[in-house]
Motif scaffolding. Structure first.
Motif, PDB file in Angstrom:
ATOM      1  N   GLN A  33       0.837  -1.194   0.000  1.00  0.00           N
ATOM      2  CA  GLN A  33       0.000   0.000   0.000  1.00  0.00           C
ATOM      3  C   GLN A  33       0.875   1.248   0.000  1.00  0.00           C
ATOM      4  N   THR A  34       0.406   2.289  -0.617  1.00  0.00           N
ATOM      5  CA  THR A  34       1.134   3.550  -0.662  1.00  0.00           C
ATOM      6  C   THR A  34       0.919   4.335   0.622  1.00  0.00           C
ATOM      7  N   PRO A  35       1.854   5.225   0.961  1.00  0.00           N
ATOM      8  CA  PRO A  35       3.115   5.517   0.273  1.00  0.00           C
ATOM      9  C   PRO A  35       4.138   4.379   0.391  1.00  0.00           C
ATOM     10  N   VAL A  36       4.903   4.189  -0.687  1.00  0.00           N
ATOM     11  CA  VAL A  36       5.976   3.195  -0.722  1.00  0.00           C
ATOM     12  C   VAL A  36       7.310   3.937  -0.727  1.00  0.00           C
ATOM     13  N   GLY A  94       2.692  -0.426 -10.881  1.00  0.00           N
ATOM     14  CA  GLY A  94       1.619   0.501 -11.160  1.00  0.00           C
ATOM     15  C   GLY A  94       1.439   1.548 -10.079  1.00  0.00           C
ATOM     16  N   MET A  95       2.509   1.853  -9.343  1.00  0.00           N
ATOM     17  CA  MET A  95       2.430   2.877  -8.299  1.00  0.00           C
ATOM     18  C   MET A  95       3.786   3.559  -8.154  1.00  0.00           C
ATOM     19  N   ASP A  96       3.751   4.759  -7.586  1.00  0.00           N
ATOM     20  CA  ASP A  96       4.977   5.522  -7.420  1.00  0.00           C
ATOM     21  C   ASP A  96       5.765   5.012  -6.214  1.00  0.00           C
ATOM     22  N   VAL A  97       7.079   5.226  -6.257  1.00  0.00           N
ATOM     23  CA  VAL A  97       7.919   4.934  -5.103  1.00  0.00           C
ATOM     24  C   VAL A  97       8.660   6.210  -4.721  1.00  0.00           C
ATOM     25  N   ILE A  98       8.823   6.430  -3.427  1.00  0.00           N
ATOM     26  CA  ILE A  98       9.499   7.612  -2.895  1.00  0.00           C
ATOM     27  C   ILE A  98      10.918   7.215  -2.520  1.00  0.00           C
ATOM     28  N   VAL A  99      11.899   7.962  -2.993  1.00  0.00           N
ATOM     29  CA  VAL A  99      13.302   7.669  -2.686  1.00  0.00           C
ATOM     30  C   VAL A  99      13.868   8.794  -1.830  1.00  0.00           C
ATOM     31  N   PRO A 100      14.330   8.502  -0.615  1.00  0.00           N
ATOM     32  CA  PRO A 100      14.924   9.546   0.232  1.00  0.00           C
ATOM     33  C   PRO A 100      16.243  10.038  -0.354  1.00  0.00           C
ATOM     34  N   PRO A 101      16.757  11.179   0.108  1.00  0.00           N
ATOM     35  CA  PRO A 101      17.976  11.769  -0.476  1.00  0.00           C
ATOM     36  C   PRO A 101      19.201  10.862  -0.413  1.00  0.00           C
ATOM     37  N   ALA A 123      18.414   1.876  -4.769  1.00  0.00           N
ATOM     38  CA  ALA A 123      17.436   2.939  -5.044  1.00  0.00           C
ATOM     39  C   ALA A 123      18.050   4.090  -5.839  1.00  0.00           C
ATOM     40  N   HIS A 124      19.380   4.122  -5.979  1.00  0.00           N
ATOM     41  CA  HIS A 124      20.016   5.131  -6.830  1.00  0.00           C
ATOM     42  C   HIS A 124      19.829   4.802  -8.314  1.00  0.00           C
ATOM     43  N   ASN A 125      19.481   3.560  -8.623  1.00  0.00           N
ATOM     44  CA  ASN A 125      19.358   3.129 -10.014  1.00  0.00           C
ATOM     45  C   ASN A 125      17.995   3.549 -10.564  1.00  0.00           C
ATOM     46  N   ARG A 126      18.012   4.506 -11.494  1.00  0.00           N
ATOM     47  CA  ARG A 126      16.749   5.037 -12.010  1.00  0.00           C
ATOM     48  C   ARG A 126      16.005   4.009 -12.873  1.00  0.00           C
ATOM     49  N   GLY A 127      16.754   3.038 -13.404  1.00  0.00           N
ATOM     50  CA  GLY A 127      16.104   1.968 -14.161  1.00  0.00           C
ATOM     51  C   GLY A 127      15.258   1.087 -13.262  1.00  0.00           C
ATOM     52  N   ILE A 128      15.751   0.808 -12.060  1.00  0.00           N
ATOM     53  CA  ILE A 128      14.987   0.013 -11.098  1.00  0.00           C
ATOM     54  C   ILE A 128      13.758   0.797 -10.632  1.00  0.00           C
ATOM     55  N   ILE A 129      13.939   2.102 -10.409  1.00  0.00           N
ATOM     56  CA  ILE A 129      12.792   2.943 -10.015  1.00  0.00           C
ATOM     57  C   ILE A 129      11.733   2.920 -11.116  1.00  0.00           C
ATOM     58  N   ARG A 130      12.167   3.088 -12.358  1.00  0.00           N
ATOM     59  CA  ARG A 130      11.231   3.058 -13.480  1.00  0.00           C
ATOM     60  C   ARG A 130      10.518   1.701 -13.551  1.00  0.00           C
ATOM     61  N   ALA A 131      11.275   0.630 -13.362  1.00  0.00           N
ATOM     62  CA  ALA A 131      10.681  -0.704 -13.432  1.00  0.00           C
ATOM     63  C   ALA A 131       9.670  -0.919 -12.310  1.00  0.00           C
ATOM     64  N   PHE A 132       9.969  -0.440 -11.100  1.00  0.00           N
ATOM     65  CA  PHE A 132       9.014  -0.567 -10.002  1.00  0.00           C
ATOM     66  C   PHE A 132       7.723   0.178 -10.335  1.00  0.00           C
ATOM     67  N   ARG A 133       7.846   1.375 -10.885  1.00  0.00           N
ATOM     68  CA  ARG A 133       6.651   2.157 -11.212  1.00  0.00           C
ATOM     69  C   ARG A 133       5.816   1.470 -12.300  1.00  0.00           C
ATOM     70  N   GLU A 134       6.495   0.876 -13.284  1.00  0.00           N
ATOM     71  CA  GLU A 134       5.771   0.237 -14.372  1.00  0.00           C
ATOM     72  C   GLU A 134       5.222  -1.130 -13.966  1.00  0.00           C
ATOM     73  N   GLU A 135       6.012  -1.899 -13.236  1.00  0.00           N
ATOM     74  CA  GLU A 135       5.590  -3.248 -12.846  1.00  0.00           C
ATOM     75  C   GLU A 135       4.521  -3.219 -11.765  1.00  0.00           C
TER      76      GLU A 135
END
Length: 275
Positions: free
Chosen positions: A211-214, A235-242, A221-233
């Motif tokens: 459940q969100t927020p995730v 179907g929800m956004d993920v929040i990455v801290p600094p 989490a620095h890998n933007r390809g993994i972030i993109r894949a999580f969002r596409e696979e």
């Protein structure tokens, strides 16, 4: 102002964070563990001592990670806590409404289900390294690219290839086959990212509620390809801290702040304990 030291000793890397009562990170370091946690601790403390200068005293120490017991005994840490708790505390500090935490580090991957500020459930990957940072690092080296280049390439892919990431051997075999077939490198890289996320969903998430927020934590989490894949696979956004790679150590430091420890010790003395 009081300062607290949080240390996360992992199998791949050792992270240290110094935070004040405001919970903000005042200093940090990231060292490869390289099979020698004592040396990683010594070098990390030495770097923090240099960064802080003469005023390098701290008021409390908390340790976490797979090497927490060894580090805790060596340094006389007041708090020795598992990484599930520390990751949750860091995530709550960044996003108080968090309900799901995805944490992928060098050798493990975790899902933490949070409800009302407490750990409601969690799961981890098996002993296989597929889907972890060390596997991504190995594949980047084999492709003769850096992890930053891998991240950028994955964002540009338009036709990702299909890769079986249920096992490191299968994944590498598929990648070699795709290379020999003339597939574009960015499509191979993003295909790998999608496969790793699918593997995480199948082997770690399983039937657990997401459940969100995730919040997405850990060095991967620095890998933007993994972030993109999580969002596409997913179907929800993920929040990455600094500083996603430091969240375990930061959570440990936040535990110290909550305890309001008053045991003042200088970093130079801590460094001598691990020599």
């Amino acid at each position: 102002m009081a300062r607290y030291l949080g240390i996360d000793v992992g199998s791949i890397s050792t992270k240290m964070v110094i935070a004040g009562p405001d919970s903000l990170i005042a200093a940090w370091c990231y060292m490869p563990t390289a099979g020698n946690p004592s040396e990683a601790l010594r070098r990390g403390l030495e770097q923090l001592e240099t960064d802080l200068g003469e005023d390098n005293s701290i008021d409390g120490i908390a340790v976490t990670g797979s090497g927490r017991k060894l580090a805790g005994e060596m340094l006389g840490a007041g708090i020795i806590k598992n990484e599930i708790t520390c990751q949750m505390i860091s995530a709550l500090n960044y996003e108080p409404r968090v309900q799901t935490i995805v944490e992928i580090g060098g050798q493990d991957a975790k899902l933490i289900v949070v409800r009302r500020g407490l750990v409601a459930d969690f799961s981890m990957n098996s002993v296989c390294a597929a889907g972890t940072g060390s596997f991504l690092d190995h594949q980047a080296t084999r492709l003769n690219i850096t992890l930053d280049e891998m991240s950028r390439m994955a964002e540009t892919s338009r036709n990702p290839v299909t890769i079986n990431a249920t096992c490191t051997v299968f994944a590498e075999s598929d990648m070699i086959t795709r290379q020999q077939s003339g597939c574009r490198k960015e499509d191979i890289v993003y295909g790998l990212c999608k496969a790793l996320v699918a593997n995480f969903r199948r082997s770690v998430i399983q039937s657990k509620p997401v459940q969100t927020p995730v919040v997405f934590q850990g060095g991967v989490a620095h890998n933007r390809g993994i972030i993109r894949a999580f969002r596409e696979e997913m179907g929800m956004d993920v929040i990455v801290p600094p500083f996603p790679e430091l969240t375990g150590a930061h959570g440990a430091a936040l535990l110290c702040i909550a305890e309001k420890t008053e045991k003042v010790i200088r970093l130079a003395k801590l460094k001598r304990l691990v020599n």
